[in-house]
Design a protein around this motif. Structure first.
Motif, short mmCIF file in Angstrom:
data_model
loop_
_atom_site.label_atom_id
_atom_site.label_comp_id
_atom_site.label_asym_id
_atom_site.label_seq_id
_atom_site.Cartn_x
_atom_site.Cartn_y
_atom_site.Cartn_z
N PRO A 1 0.82 -1.21 0.00
CA PRO A 1 0.00 0.00 0.00
C PRO A 1 0.86 1.26 0.00
N ASP A 2 1.86 1.34 0.85
CA ASP A 2 2.86 2.39 0.76
C ASP A 2 4.19 1.74 1.08
N PRO A 3 4.93 1.39 0.04
CA PRO A 3 6.18 0.65 0.24
C PRO A 3 7.19 1.45 1.05
N ASP A 4 7.92 0.72 1.85
CA ASP A 4 8.92 1.34 2.71
C ASP A 4 9.98 0.28 2.92
N GLU A 5 11.23 0.67 2.97
CA GLU A 5 12.28 -0.33 3.13
C GLU A 5 12.27 -0.96 4.53
N ASN A 6 11.60 -0.32 5.49
CA ASN A 6 11.49 -0.90 6.82
C ASN A 6 10.27 -1.81 6.99
#
Length: 173
Positions: free
Chosen positions: A165-170
Motif C-alpha cells: 500500500p505504501d512501500p517502505d524499506e522498513n
C-alpha cells in the motif's frame, strides 16, 4: 513482520472494477468471431472459477448465470446450456474455496482438473440430451488446458493485489 521463505504474501483487497473488467475482457474474448474449437479452453469459465474462489462475495452464481446466458445467446446454443455449466462450476468453486486457498498453486491445479472436467461433461450431456451430435474426444483436452492455465491466471490476476500500500524499506509487507 518479516515473512519467512515459503509463506504467502498478504494480499490487498481486489478492486471490483478490475474484477469485472477481467470478466468483461474474457467475455469479449469468447465473443470473438474466430470460431471455437472443442479442445479450446474457455477463458470466461476459468475467470469465473478464479474470482469465485478468490472473491466469493463479489462473483457468485448470479454473475455466472447471467454471463452464461450471454454465451448461450451469442453461440445460439440451447438457452441455459452455458448458464447451467457456469453456475454449477461456480458452485463447485465456492464449495472448494477454503480448501483451495490453503493449497499452493500446483496443488490447486490438480484439484481443479475434475471441476473443469465436470463442466465439459455437463455441457456435453445437455447438448446430447437436446439432440446434438457427439463432438469427438477432443473435448477432454479443454479441461486439461484450463487447469494448466490456472497458474498463469493466478500469477497475472493476483499481481495487482501483491503491491504494498505504501512501500517502505522498513516494512517489507
Amino acid at each position: 513482520m518479516i515473512m519467512r521463505k515459503g509463506q504467502q504474501q498478504l494480499l490487498l483487497p481486489a478492486n471490483p472494477l478490475f474484477i469485472w473488467a477481467t470478466l468483461g475482457a474474457a467475455l469479449l474474448l469468447d465473443l470473438l468471431p474466430i470460431g471455437r474449437a472443442i479442445w479450446a479452453p474457455d477463458p470466461l469459465l476459468l475467470l469465473l472459477v478464479f474470482w469465485s474462489v478468490h472473491q466469493p462475495s463479489r462473483v457468485g452464481m448470479g454473475a455466472a448465470f447471467v454471463l452464461g446466458l450471454c454465451m448461450d445467446v451469442h453461440q445460439a446454443s440451447l438457452l441455459g446450456q452455458h448458464a447451467l455449466c457456469y453456475t454449477v462450476l461456480v458452485y463447485l468453486g465456492l464449495r472448494l474455496q477454503r480448501r483451495l486457498l490453503w493449497l499452493g498453486v500446483p496443488a490447486q491445479t490438480v484439484l481443479l482438473l475434475p471441476v473443469f472436467f465436470s463442466a465439459q461433461v455437463i455441457e456435453l450431456l445437455v447438448r446430447m440430451i437436446s439432440g446434438g451430435v457427439f463432438p469427438g474426444w477432443g473435448f477432454v483436452l479443454a479441461p486439461v488446458l484450463e487447469a494448466l492455465l490456472w497458474p498463469l491466471a493466478s500469477m497475472v490476476l493476483l499481481a495487482p493485489q501483491r503491491r504494498a500500500p505504501d512501500p517502505d524499506e522498513n516494512r517489507p509487507l
